[in-house]
Design an enzyme around this catalytic site. Structure first.
Site, PDB file in Angstrom:
ATOM      1  N   HIS A 169      -4.612  26.719  50.662  1.00 59.81           N
ATOM      2  CA  HIS A 169      -5.790  26.574  49.932  1.00 59.81           C
ATOM      3  C   HIS A 169      -6.259  25.056  49.782  1.00 59.81           C
ATOM      4  O   HIS A 169      -5.553  23.920  49.431  1.00 59.81           O
ATOM      5  CB  HIS A 169      -5.592  27.149  48.733  1.00 59.81           C
ATOM      6  CG  HIS A 169      -4.777  26.736  47.568  1.00 59.81           C
ATOM      7  ND1 HIS A 169      -5.015  25.556  46.935  1.00 59.81           N
ATOM      8  CD2 HIS A 169      -3.369  26.892  47.317  1.00 59.81           C
ATOM      9  CE1 HIS A 169      -4.115  25.029  46.324  1.00 59.81           C
ATOM     10  NE2 HIS A 169      -3.045  26.094  46.051  1.00 59.81           N
ATOM     11  N   GLY A 170      -7.531  24.943  49.234  1.00 58.85           N
ATOM     12  CA  GLY A 170      -8.128  23.754  49.056  1.00 58.85           C
ATOM     13  C   GLY A 170      -7.751  23.218  47.827  1.00 58.85           C
ATOM     14  O   GLY A 170      -7.063  24.061  47.011  1.00 58.85           O
TER      15      GLY A 170
ATOM     16  N   TRP B 112      -5.771  22.078  39.091  1.00 57.42           N
ATOM     17  CA  TRP B 112      -4.511  21.273  38.508  1.00 57.42           C
ATOM     18  C   TRP B 112      -3.826  20.652  39.703  1.00 57.42           C
ATOM     19  O   TRP B 112      -3.049  19.597  39.286  1.00 57.42           O
ATOM     20  CB  TRP B 112      -3.708  22.384  38.192  1.00 57.42           C
ATOM     21  CG  TRP B 112      -4.125  22.749  36.857  1.00 57.42           C
ATOM     22  CD1 TRP B 112      -5.246  22.886  35.986  1.00 57.42           C
ATOM     23  CD2 TRP B 112      -3.201  23.814  35.817  1.00 57.42           C
ATOM     24  NE1 TRP B 112      -4.989  23.183  34.811  1.00 57.42           N
ATOM     25  CE2 TRP B 112      -3.816  23.830  34.619  1.00 57.42           C
ATOM     26  CE3 TRP B 112      -1.733  24.079  36.064  1.00 57.42           C
ATOM     27  CZ2 TRP B 112      -3.152  24.674  33.735  1.00 57.42           C
ATOM     28  CZ3 TRP B 112      -1.347  25.134  34.996  1.00 57.42           C
ATOM     29  CH2 TRP B 112      -2.093  25.321  33.702  1.00 57.42           C
TER      30      TRP B 112
ATOM     31  N   THR C 136       1.367  24.197  38.874  1.00 56.61           N
ATOM     32  CA  THR C 136       0.519  25.201  38.687  1.00 56.61           C
ATOM     33  C   THR C 136       1.088  26.665  38.768  1.00 56.61           C
ATOM     34  O   THR C 136       1.074  27.562  37.918  1.00 56.61           O
ATOM     35  CB  THR C 136      -0.788  25.204  39.757  1.00 56.61           C
ATOM     36  OG1 THR C 136      -1.206  23.900  39.785  1.00 56.61           O
ATOM     37  CG2 THR C 136      -1.665  26.134  39.561  1.00 56.61           C
ATOM     38  N   GLY C 137       1.829  26.711  39.921  1.00 57.36           N
ATOM     39  CA  GLY C 137       2.697  28.035  40.038  1.00 57.36           C
ATOM     40  C   GLY C 137       1.756  29.184  40.108  1.00 57.36           C
ATOM     41  O   GLY C 137       0.926  29.500  40.810  1.00 57.36           O
TER      42      GLY C 137
ATOM     43  N   ARG D 237      -7.455  30.550  43.812  1.00 52.98           N
ATOM     44  CA  ARG D 237      -7.639  29.434  44.644  1.00 52.98           C
ATOM     45  C   ARG D 237      -7.333  29.795  46.100  1.00 52.98           C
ATOM     46  O   ARG D 237      -7.934  29.112  47.136  1.00 52.98           O
ATOM     47  CB  ARG D 237      -6.792  28.283  44.328  1.00 52.98           C
ATOM     48  CG  ARG D 237      -5.185  28.456  44.073  1.00 52.98           C
ATOM     49  CD  ARG D 237      -4.654  27.400  43.395  1.00 52.98           C
ATOM     50  NE  ARG D 237      -2.956  27.381  43.211  1.00 52.98           N
ATOM     51  CZ  ARG D 237      -2.439  28.382  42.537  1.00 52.98           C
ATOM     52  NH1 ARG D 237      -3.252  28.865  41.362  1.00 52.98           N
ATOM     53  NH2 ARG D 237      -1.017  28.233  42.416  1.00 52.98           N
TER      54      ARG D 237
ATOM     55  N   GLU E 274       1.983  31.711  44.937  1.00 54.68           N
ATOM     56  CA  GLU E 274       2.799  30.050  45.094  1.00 54.68           C
ATOM     57  C   GLU E 274       4.111  30.396  44.349  1.00 54.68           C
ATOM     58  O   GLU E 274       4.350  31.369  43.670  1.00 54.68           O
ATOM     59  CB  GLU E 274       1.796  29.227  44.136  1.00 54.68           C
ATOM     60  CG  GLU E 274       2.521  27.948  44.235  1.00 54.68           C
ATOM     61  CD  GLU E 274       2.896  27.107  45.431  1.00 54.68           C
ATOM     62  OE1 GLU E 274       3.782  27.828  46.095  1.00 54.68           O
ATOM     63  OE2 GLU E 274       2.233  26.213  45.772  1.00 54.68           O
ATOM     64  N   ARG E 275       4.987  29.572  44.664  1.00 52.76           N
ATOM     65  CA  ARG E 275       6.318  29.425  44.026  1.00 52.76           C
ATOM     66  C   ARG E 275       6.051  29.217  42.371  1.00 52.76           C
ATOM     67  O   ARG E 275       5.163  28.593  41.985  1.00 52.76           O
ATOM     68  CB  ARG E 275       7.139  28.279  44.528  1.00 52.76           C
ATOM     69  CG  ARG E 275       8.479  27.978  43.827  1.00 52.76           C
ATOM     70  CD  ARG E 275       9.002  26.680  44.098  1.00 52.76           C
ATOM     71  NE  ARG E 275      10.231  26.283  43.235  1.00 52.76           N
ATOM     72  CZ  ARG E 275      10.651  25.117  43.246  1.00 52.76           C
ATOM     73  NH1 ARG E 275      10.088  24.167  44.143  1.00 52.76           N
ATOM     74  NH2 ARG E 275      11.748  24.892  42.633  1.00 52.76           N
ATOM     75  N   HIS E 276       7.119  30.020  41.752  1.00 49.59           N
ATOM     76  CA  HIS E 276       6.813  29.979  40.268  1.00 49.59           C
ATOM     77  C   HIS E 276       7.695  29.050  39.735  1.00 49.59           C
ATOM     78  O   HIS E 276       8.659  29.020  39.839  1.00 49.59           O
ATOM     79  CB  HIS E 276       7.183  31.499  39.767  1.00 49.59           C
ATOM     80  CG  HIS E 276       6.960  31.883  38.391  1.00 49.59           C
ATOM     81  ND1 HIS E 276       7.267  30.975  37.030  1.00 49.59           N
ATOM     82  CD2 HIS E 276       6.100  32.733  37.721  1.00 49.59           C
ATOM     83  CE1 HIS E 276       6.755  31.512  36.247  1.00 49.59           C
ATOM     84  NE2 HIS E 276       6.019  32.635  36.429  1.00 49.59           N
ATOM     85  N   TYR E 277       6.923  28.143  38.953  1.00 46.66           N
ATOM     86  CA  TYR E 277       7.477  26.895  38.199  1.00 46.66           C
ATOM     87  C   TYR E 277       8.287  27.206  36.970  1.00 46.66           C
ATOM     88  O   TYR E 277       8.584  26.132  36.322  1.00 46.66           O
ATOM     89  CB  TYR E 277       6.500  25.782  38.296  1.00 46.66           C
ATOM     90  CG  TYR E 277       6.500  24.953  39.671  1.00 46.66           C
ATOM     91  CD1 TYR E 277       7.419  24.287  40.373  1.00 46.66           C
ATOM     92  CD2 TYR E 277       5.276  25.189  40.503  1.00 46.66           C
ATOM     93  CE1 TYR E 277       7.183  23.819  41.401  1.00 46.66           C
ATOM     94  CE2 TYR E 277       5.203  24.746  41.721  1.00 46.66           C
ATOM     95  CZ  TYR E 277       6.416  24.001  42.105  1.00 46.66           C
ATOM     96  OH  TYR E 277       6.076  23.313  43.407  1.00 46.66           O
TER      97      TYR E 277
ATOM     98  N   ARG F  10      11.757  20.168  41.788  1.00 43.10           N
ATOM     99  CA  ARG F  10      10.473  20.318  42.661  1.00 43.10           C
ATOM    100  C   ARG F  10      11.018  20.600  44.143  1.00 43.10           C
ATOM    101  O   ARG F  10      10.510  21.448  44.745  1.00 43.10           O
ATOM    102  CB  ARG F  10       9.827  19.133  42.776  1.00 43.10           C
ATOM    103  CG  ARG F  10       9.045  18.839  41.415  1.00 43.10           C
ATOM    104  CD  ARG F  10       7.978  17.724  41.886  1.00 43.10           C
ATOM    105  NE  ARG F  10       6.985  18.128  42.948  1.00 43.10           N
ATOM    106  CZ  ARG F  10       6.272  17.018  43.257  1.00 43.10           C
ATOM    107  NH1 ARG F  10       6.105  16.033  42.842  1.00 43.10           N
ATOM    108  NH2 ARG F  10       5.483  17.526  44.268  1.00 43.10           N
TER     109      ARG F  10
ATOM    110  N   HIS G  91      -0.398  29.346  49.886  1.00 44.10           N
ATOM    111  CA  HIS G  91      -0.159  28.058  49.034  1.00 44.10           C
ATOM    112  C   HIS G  91       1.048  27.133  49.723  1.00 44.10           C
ATOM    113  O   HIS G  91       1.680  27.623  50.737  1.00 44.10           O
ATOM    114  CB  HIS G  91       0.187  28.659  47.671  1.00 44.10           C
ATOM    115  CG  HIS G  91      -0.555  29.576  46.908  1.00 44.10           C
ATOM    116  ND1 HIS G  91      -1.448  29.092  46.062  1.00 44.10           N
ATOM    117  CD2 HIS G  91      -0.512  30.987  47.285  1.00 44.10           C
ATOM    118  CE1 HIS G  91      -1.894  30.384  45.612  1.00 44.10           C
ATOM    119  NE2 HIS G  91      -1.658  31.307  46.213  1.00 44.10           N
TER     120      HIS G  91
END
Length: 404
Positions: free
Chosen positions: A87-88, A92, A99-100, A138, A165-168, A192, A260
């Site tokens: 995504h662009g 965040w 972001t996650g 996004r 996306e990966r969950h942070y 990370r 993502h």
């Protein structure tokens, strides 16, 4: 069939590390990939679900396609094209926060990037039959804008939480610079970039707790993450790859995936078999299409680079501005392709309009009647050339003074 999963060497390796009874593993293999809840799952642990899903995904993705039910010619290796797009830039991303699964929107720059990605795909001649994306705004907006840019709004779009996306975990919403200052660079990088290292889990009192989001209400217990390592993220993504994307590619469909950074890194690592120590530093730039060409066995076709990466970015990230200028020129052309107004007398032949008028017992419209009169008017005769008579060339008349 799924009954042979536990005997498969790939699946077996996963099952041997599982605490779930062998009698339950066949049932799990049939149902866990699709994310549906096993009927007899009181003794099934979430860790076992992930292990079985990963093993089944890897085995099925490498399995040769069945051709008995197909009535079309076998696809050649060059026909399997997969396009991946991160995504662009998000709001965040711009402020450098974790972001996650938080559903932040694209920044203004990110929206422009997504549009340009679509124009790039159109300029380079890419066409798609279906698209896949996550449930996060996004990625969805990037897909919309890209399809708008390449004029392919009409293709089917499939959305799934597995492409999120990966969950942070507890890091979600935090400033990366503040985490670095307060936790230190070493601990930050382990959270990370560690392939197996999970971040600190997100608790229900977290301001961005995922469990309050109704879009995930139907997930079975154990699937809603509170923090993921990259390995956990890959375990989540691969079942969707096997069940939804691979079958479409094998049917000859041209697939477009907008997702993502970490989701796509997981797919790249799976496709190319990149070593874990190399995938940690592998980055996918925002909104630059990544092209894969795949064989029938879903193996990448092409020469790998130093780390084993065989995909090709449509343009180099540092040449983005030059590509954008070409996009603007192309966009000017695209916008004017509908400017021409079609005139009725040009599009409909006189014979057709005359026949329609006769059937409806109405007079032929003046526009076509005038054209018929003009067509019927005879052309003036061409002047007759003077015949050459040699007898006239006497008494001193010669070809040199004939014009006098």
């Amino acid at each position: 069939s799924a009954e042979g999963f536990s005997q498969n060497p790939v699946i077996g390796a996963q099952c041997r590390g599982s605490s779930t009874p062998r009698s339950s593993q066949t049932l799990l293999a049939q149902r866990v990939i699709s994310g549906t809840k096993p009927r007899n799952s009181s003794d099934v642990k979430p860790h076992d679900l992930n292990m079985l899903a990963l093993g089944a995904s890897r085995a099925l993705a490498r399995r040769a396609p069945a051709r008995l039910a197909l009535h079309r010619p076998a696809q050649t290796r060059q026909q399997h094209v997969l396009v991946l797009l991160r995504h662009g830039q998000s709001e965040w991303n711009a402020s450098k926060r974790f972001t996650g699964w938080v559903d932040v929107d694209l920044s203004e720059q990110g929206r422009e990037e997504a549009i340009h990605a679509g124009i790039m795909l159109k300029r380079h001649g890419f066409e798609f039959d279906e698209a896949h994306t996550s449930l996060l705004k996004r990625a969805v907006r990037t897909l919309w804008s890209s399809l708008h840019g390449c004029d392919q709004h009409w293709i089917p779009v499939h959305r799934s939480w597995r492409l999120n996306e990966r969950h942070y975990g507890a890091l979600t919403g935090m400033s990366k610079s503040e985490v670095k200052d307060q936790m230190g660079e070493e601990l930050l990088q382990k959270f990370r970039r560690g392939f197996y290292k999970k971040p600190i889990e997100m608790r229900p009192d977290h301001p961005f707790f995922t469990g309050r989001d109704r879009r995930y209400n139907n997930l079975i217990e154990g699937h809603l993450p509170t923090g993921e390592s990259l390995h956990d993220c890959q375990n989540r993504v691969l079942p969707y790859w096997v069940d939804n994307i691979v079958p479409s590619i094998r049917r000859g469909k041209r697939v477009f995936v907008a997702a993502h950074n970490n989701t796509l890194r997981c797919l790249v690592q799976h496709l190319d078999g990149i070593a874990i120590e190399n995938i940690r530093e592998f980055e996918i730039p925002t909104a630059i299409p990544l092209i894969y060409r795949l064989s029938d066995e879903m193996r990448p076709i092409g020469k790998p680079d130093d780390i084993g990466f065989t995909g090709k970015f449509l343009v180099d990230a540092h040449k983005r501005d030059k590509e954008y200028l070409a996009n603007i020129e192309a966009l000017h052309t695209f916008r004017h392709r509908f400017d021409r107004v079609v005139k009725p007398v040009e599009a409909i032949e006189p014979e057709v309009i005359e026949r329609e008028c006769q059937e409806m017992d109405v007079a032929v419209p003046d526009a076509w009647a005038v054209e018929e009169e003009e067509a019927a008017e005879p052309e003036p005769p061409a002047p007759t050339p003077m015949a050459f008579d040699p007898a006239r060339m006497t008494n001193g008349t010669s070809a040199q003074n004939l014009g006098h």
